[in-house]
Design a protein around this motif. Structure first.
Motif, PDB file in Angstrom:
ATOM      1  N   ALA A  53       0.841  -1.209   0.000  1.00 23.17           N
ATOM      2  CA  ALA A  53       0.000   0.000   0.000  1.00 23.17           C
ATOM      3  C   ALA A  53       0.869   1.249   0.000  1.00 23.17           C
ATOM      4  CB  ALA A  53      -0.915  -0.016   1.218  1.00 23.17           C
ATOM      5  N   ASP A  54       2.067   1.128   0.563  1.00 21.71           N
ATOM      6  CA  ASP A  54       2.918   2.319   0.656  1.00 21.71           C
ATOM      7  C   ASP A  54       4.031   2.311  -0.409  1.00 21.71           C
ATOM      8  OD1 ASP A  54       4.260   0.178   1.621  1.00 21.71           O
ATOM      9  OD2 ASP A  54       5.017   1.165   3.430  1.00 21.71           O
ATOM     10  N   SER A  55       3.752   1.738  -1.594  1.00 23.30           N
ATOM     11  CA  SER A  55       4.730   1.820  -2.703  1.00 23.30           C
ATOM     12  C   SER A  55       5.093   3.278  -2.908  1.00 23.30           C
ATOM     13  CB  SER A  55       4.124   1.315  -4.017  1.00 23.30           C
ATOM     14  OG  SER A  55       3.866  -0.041  -3.981  1.00 23.30           O
ATOM     15  N   GLU A  56       6.375   3.531  -3.086  1.00 20.93           N
ATOM     16  CA  GLU A  56       6.780   4.932  -3.274  1.00 20.93           C
ATOM     17  C   GLU A  56       6.833   5.328  -4.730  1.00 20.93           C
ATOM     18  OE1 GLU A  56      10.343   6.018  -1.208  1.00 20.93           O
ATOM     19  OE2 GLU A  56       9.423   5.484   0.715  1.00 20.93           O
ATOM     20  N   ASN A  57       7.083   4.349  -5.574  1.00 23.35           N
ATOM     21  CA  ASN A  57       7.253   4.670  -6.990  1.00 23.35           C
ATOM     22  C   ASN A  57       7.118   3.382  -7.810  1.00 23.35           C
ATOM     23  OD1 ASN A  57       9.656   3.262  -6.544  1.00 23.35           O
ATOM     24  ND2 ASN A  57      10.749   5.165  -6.093  1.00 23.35           N
ATOM     25  N   LEU A  58       7.329   3.526  -9.117  1.00 23.90           N
ATOM     26  CA  LEU A  58       7.179   2.381 -10.016  1.00 23.90           C
ATOM     27  C   LEU A  58       8.172   1.262  -9.647  1.00 23.90           C
ATOM     28  CD1 LEU A  58       6.004   1.053 -12.579  1.00 23.90           C
ATOM     29  CD2 LEU A  58       7.686   2.340 -13.910  1.00 23.90           C
ATOM     30  N   ALA A  59       9.392   1.634  -9.313  1.00 26.13           N
ATOM     31  CA  ALA A  59      10.400   0.617  -8.999  1.00 26.13           C
ATOM     32  C   ALA A  59       9.950  -0.243  -7.815  1.00 26.13           C
ATOM     33  CB  ALA A  59      11.743   1.289  -8.698  1.00 26.13           C
ATOM     34  N   ASP A  60       9.372   0.404  -6.835  1.00 23.07           N
ATOM     35  CA  ASP A  60       8.856  -0.287  -5.659  1.00 23.07           C
ATOM     36  C   ASP A  60       7.746  -1.268  -6.051  1.00 23.07           C
ATOM     37  OD1 ASP A  60       9.837   0.113  -3.186  1.00 23.07           O
ATOM     38  OD2 ASP A  60       8.158   1.342  -2.463  1.00 23.07           O
ATOM     39  N   TYR A  61       6.840  -0.775  -6.883  1.00 24.87           N
ATOM     40  CA  TYR A  61       5.695  -1.570  -7.356  1.00 24.87           C
ATOM     41  C   TYR A  61       6.205  -2.798  -8.123  1.00 24.87           C
ATOM     42  CZ  TYR A  61       1.368  -2.250 -10.243  1.00 24.87           C
ATOM     43  OH  TYR A  61       0.254  -2.730 -10.885  1.00 24.87           O
ATOM     44  N   LEU A  62       7.242  -2.591  -8.944  1.00 30.87           N
ATOM     45  CA  LEU A  62       7.719  -3.681  -9.811  1.00 30.87           C
ATOM     46  C   LEU A  62       8.403  -4.800  -9.023  1.00 30.87           C
ATOM     47  CD1 LEU A  62       9.018  -1.735 -12.962  1.00 30.87           C
ATOM     48  CD2 LEU A  62       6.886  -3.024 -12.696  1.00 30.87           C
ATOM     49  N   LYS A  63       8.864  -4.488  -7.806  1.00 27.39           N
ATOM     50  CA  LYS A  63       9.524  -5.544  -7.001  1.00 27.39           C
ATOM     51  C   LYS A  63       8.570  -6.719  -6.739  1.00 27.39           C
ATOM     52  CE  LYS A  63      12.550  -2.429  -4.478  1.00 27.39           C
ATOM     53  NZ  LYS A  63      12.365  -1.443  -3.411  1.00 27.39           N
ATOM     54  N   THR A  64       7.268  -6.419  -6.676  1.00 27.31           N
ATOM     55  CA  THR A  64       6.285  -7.465  -6.377  1.00 27.31           C
ATOM     56  C   THR A  64       6.301  -8.585  -7.421  1.00 27.31           C
ATOM     57  OG1 THR A  64       4.951  -5.691  -5.461  1.00 27.31           O
ATOM     58  CG2 THR A  64       3.843  -7.791  -5.788  1.00 27.31           C
ATOM     59  N   PHE A  65       6.702  -8.229  -8.655  1.00 25.00           N
ATOM     60  CA  PHE A  65       6.661  -9.228  -9.732  1.00 25.00           C
ATOM     61  C   PHE A  65       7.711 -10.321  -9.549  1.00 25.00           C
ATOM     62  CE2 PHE A  65       3.569  -7.525 -12.695  1.00 25.00           C
ATOM     63  CZ  PHE A  65       3.405  -6.247 -12.203  1.00 25.00           C
ATOM     64  N   ASP A  66       8.721 -10.047  -8.734  1.00 25.76           N
ATOM     65  CA  ASP A  66       9.771 -11.060  -8.534  1.00 25.76           C
ATOM     66  C   ASP A  66       9.198 -12.331  -7.908  1.00 25.76           C
ATOM     67  OD1 ASP A  66      11.492  -9.207  -9.481  1.00 25.76           O
ATOM     68  OD2 ASP A  66      12.291  -8.599  -7.525  1.00 25.76           O
ATOM     69  N   PHE A  67       8.116 -12.166  -7.172  1.00 29.61           N
ATOM     70  CA  PHE A  67       7.556 -13.321  -6.459  1.00 29.61           C
ATOM     71  C   PHE A  67       7.021 -14.384  -7.411  1.00 29.61           C
ATOM     72  CE2 PHE A  67       4.344 -15.760  -4.282  1.00 29.61           C
ATOM     73  CZ  PHE A  67       4.950 -16.047  -3.070  1.00 29.61           C
ATOM     74  N   VAL A  68       6.322 -13.966  -8.472  1.00 31.06           N
ATOM     75  CA  VAL A  68       5.701 -14.975  -9.354  1.00 31.06           C
ATOM     76  C   VAL A  68       6.618 -15.448 -10.483  1.00 31.06           C
ATOM     77  CG1 VAL A  68       3.296 -14.385  -8.922  1.00 31.06           C
ATOM     78  CG2 VAL A  68       4.500 -13.294 -10.799  1.00 31.06           C
ATOM     79  N   ALA A  69       7.674 -14.696 -10.761  1.00 25.34           N
ATOM     80  CA  ALA A  69       8.526 -15.061 -11.912  1.00 25.34           C
ATOM     81  C   ALA A  69       8.974 -16.532 -11.881  1.00 25.34           C
ATOM     82  CB  ALA A  69       9.720 -14.110 -12.000  1.00 25.34           C
ATOM     83  N   PRO A  70       9.435 -17.056 -10.738  1.00 22.69           N
ATOM     84  CA  PRO A  70       9.892 -18.461 -10.747  1.00 22.69           C
ATOM     85  C   PRO A  70       8.778 -19.466 -11.045  1.00 22.69           C
ATOM     86  CG  PRO A  70      10.608 -17.302  -8.745  1.00 22.69           C
ATOM     87  CD  PRO A  70       9.632 -16.415  -9.432  1.00 22.69           C
ATOM     88  N   LEU A  71       7.532 -19.027 -10.919  1.00 25.01           N
ATOM     89  CA  LEU A  71       6.402 -19.945 -11.165  1.00 25.01           C
ATOM     90  C   LEU A  71       6.079 -20.074 -12.656  1.00 25.01           C
ATOM     91  CD1 LEU A  71       3.894 -18.730  -8.404  1.00 25.01           C
ATOM     92  CD2 LEU A  71       5.690 -20.448  -8.221  1.00 25.01           C
ATOM     93  N   LEU A  72       6.635 -19.169 -13.458  1.00 21.59           N
ATOM     94  CA  LEU A  72       6.250 -19.109 -14.876  1.00 21.59           C
ATOM     95  C   LEU A  72       7.397 -19.531 -15.792  1.00 21.59           C
ATOM     96  CD1 LEU A  72       4.238 -15.739 -14.760  1.00 21.59           C
ATOM     97  CD2 LEU A  72       3.307 -18.050 -15.008  1.00 21.59           C
ATOM     98  N   GLN A  73       7.955 -20.721 -15.520  1.00 22.75           N
ATOM     99  CA  GLN A  73       9.149 -21.153 -16.255  1.00 22.75           C
ATOM    100  C   GLN A  73       8.946 -22.412 -17.088  1.00 22.75           C
ATOM    101  OE1 GLN A  73      11.517 -19.046 -16.464  1.00 22.75           O
ATOM    102  NE2 GLN A  73      10.638 -17.700 -14.900  1.00 22.75           N
ATOM    103  N   THR A  74       7.723 -22.929 -17.162  1.00 22.30           N
ATOM    104  CA  THR A  74       7.484 -24.116 -18.000  1.00 22.30           C
ATOM    105  C   THR A  74       6.292 -23.855 -18.919  1.00 22.30           C
ATOM    106  OG1 THR A  74       5.936 -25.116 -16.440  1.00 22.30           O
ATOM    107  CG2 THR A  74       8.274 -25.668 -16.159  1.00 22.30           C
ATOM    108  N   LYS A  75       6.196 -24.680 -19.947  1.00 29.85           N
ATOM    109  CA  LYS A  75       5.072 -24.543 -20.886  1.00 29.85           C
ATOM    110  C   LYS A  75       3.750 -24.701 -20.157  1.00 29.85           C
ATOM    111  CE  LYS A  75       6.771 -25.503 -25.414  1.00 29.85           C
ATOM    112  NZ  LYS A  75       6.564 -26.066 -26.702  1.00 29.85           N
ATOM    113  N   LYS A  76       3.695 -25.729 -19.315  1.00 34.43           N
ATOM    114  CA  LYS A  76       2.447 -26.016 -18.608  1.00 34.43           C
ATOM    115  C   LYS A  76       2.047 -24.819 -17.739  1.00 34.43           C
ATOM    116  CE  LYS A  76      -0.855 -28.705 -17.323  1.00 34.43           C
ATOM    117  NZ  LYS A  76      -1.928 -28.850 -18.302  1.00 34.43           N
ATOM    118  N   ALA A  77       3.035 -24.251 -17.037  1.00 35.08           N
ATOM    119  CA  ALA A  77       2.737 -23.122 -16.140  1.00 35.08           C
ATOM    120  C   ALA A  77       2.235 -21.925 -16.937  1.00 35.08           C
ATOM    121  CB  ALA A  77       3.989 -22.752 -15.348  1.00 35.08           C
TER     122      ALA A  77
END
Ligand SMILES: O=c1[nH]cnc2c1ncn2[C@H]1C[C@H](O)[C@@H](CO)O1
Ligand SMILES: [Zn+2]
Length: 339
Positions: A53-77
């Motif tokens: 809720a207290d994101s300061e800027n775009l860079a802060d907001y984009l950090k959240t995407f690091d969480f799901v990246a490892p889940l999206l590494q196969t065709k099935k996923a």
């Protein structure tokens, strides 16, 4: 209109990120596939996958995407993820959606840049057979990656154009990587015939919007920084540039520090082609219906306005004219009772 009516209205969405829009159920399914432990409660999981809720800027907001990246590494996923996002959109009566993702973020498990996209397209196709919706893919270059990487991505994917893939985008760290830095990769994509949209104006830098228009890009994601720039707004109108507005996301990234800094009213008054979008359903904890509700509350947006914005989206969609006409007819029917 009450929430149920807004929910029932036909809608279109041009700007929706795959990795930012996975349902919690899908995130759990993908995590299980790689034996990654997740918090048991949905509330706790939500804390991890929503922008703070207290994101300061775009860079802060984009950090959240690091969480799901490892889940999206196969065709099935990737297939399951694409299906999941289309299902969410269809549930709220979205008739047409373009879903974007960055192939470069889905190759650490051995997929190639085009195999990742093929998997997303497969998921979109599966969803289209099940739901009443047309869904297409966009591939994102990332501003912070070297031009050579983005060029390789567009080269690898150009052959998929017209076969579920309809265009490209540039997303990512705008504050440190202005539009001019990406010009070589933009030109490569254009030379390959990739229809482009482009994230710009999320970091209080109107110049990034102006440069994207100058480079011949017909759609801009966000364009927030134009809110107090009448000359730039005139340029947007004159060039028939379509703007993909993302209200909740802009308030979170502080692209708009208040509603006054959100360019909706200025763009609408000038007659610009605007569209309403979620950006990231999960990271921004929103839906397209919720965005409509916010516009209605904050800006008194009417059913006639919503129809006009949907028709703007269809006009700017990267699909054939006959496909657009079918969607226009559908939307006109959807709104007939409300005008
Ligand atoms: O609002 C945004 N601005 C810039 N980049 C963004 C935004 N939302 C998502 N992205 C990035 C993070 C994702 O990993 C990437 C591809 O979807 O796009
Ligand atoms: Zn975006």
């Amino acid at each position: 209109m009450d929430f149920d009516t807004l929910h029932a209205l036909g809608k279109t969405e041009l700007h929706c990120h795959l990795d930012g829009s996975l349902s919690l159920r899908c995130i759990r399914q993908l995590a299980k596939m790689i034996n990654r432990p997740l918090p048991a409660s949905d509330d706790a999981l939500r804390q991890l996958v929503q922008a703070p809720a207290d994101s300061e800027n775009l860079a802060d907001y984009l950090k959240t995407f690091d969480f799901v990246a490892p889940l999206l590494q196969t065709k099935k996923a990737l297939q399951l993820a694409a299906f999941d996002v289309v299902a969410q959109a269809a549930e709220e009566n979205v008739r047409y959606i373009e879903i974007r993702f960055a192939p470069a973020f889905s190759i650490s498990g051995g997929l190639s840049l085009s195999e990742a996209t093929e998997a997303v397209i497969e998921g979109l196709h599966q969803a289209m057979t099940k739901f009443d919706i047309v869904a297409k893919a966009l591939v994102c270059g990332m501003r912070q990656l070297p031009n050579a990487d983005n060029q390789a991505m567009f080269r690898a994917n150009a052959a998929l154009l017209g076969n579920g893939l309809v265009g490209g985008d540039f997303a990512g760290n705008e504050a440190d990587f202005p539009t001019s830095v990406c010009a070589p990769a933009i030109k490569t994509a254009q030379a390959l015939g990739v229809p482009l949209t482009f994230h710009a104006g999320e970091c209080h830098c109107p110049q990034n919007i102006a440069e994207a228009i100058f480079l011949g890009i017909p759609r801009i994601g966000h364009a927030t920084a134009c809110f107090d720039q009448p000359d730039l707004i005139q340029k947007i109108v004159q060039t028939h540039t379509t703007i993909e507005l993302c209200l909740t996301s802009n308030l979170q990234t502080k692209a708009a520090r208040s509603l006054d800094e959100f360019p909706y009213q200025a763009l609408k008054a000038a007659g610009a082609a605007i569209t309403i979008n979620t950006d990231n359903r999960t990271v921004s904890n929103t839906t397209l219906t919720h965005e409509y509700e916010l516009y209605q509350t904050y800006f008194k947006t009417t059913a006639a306005d919503f129809l006009a914005f949907n028709l703007n989206a269809i006009n700017a969609a990267f699909i054939s004219e006959p496909a657009k006409q079918t969607l226009r007819n559908r939307l006109q029917q959807d709104y007939a009772a409300f005008l």
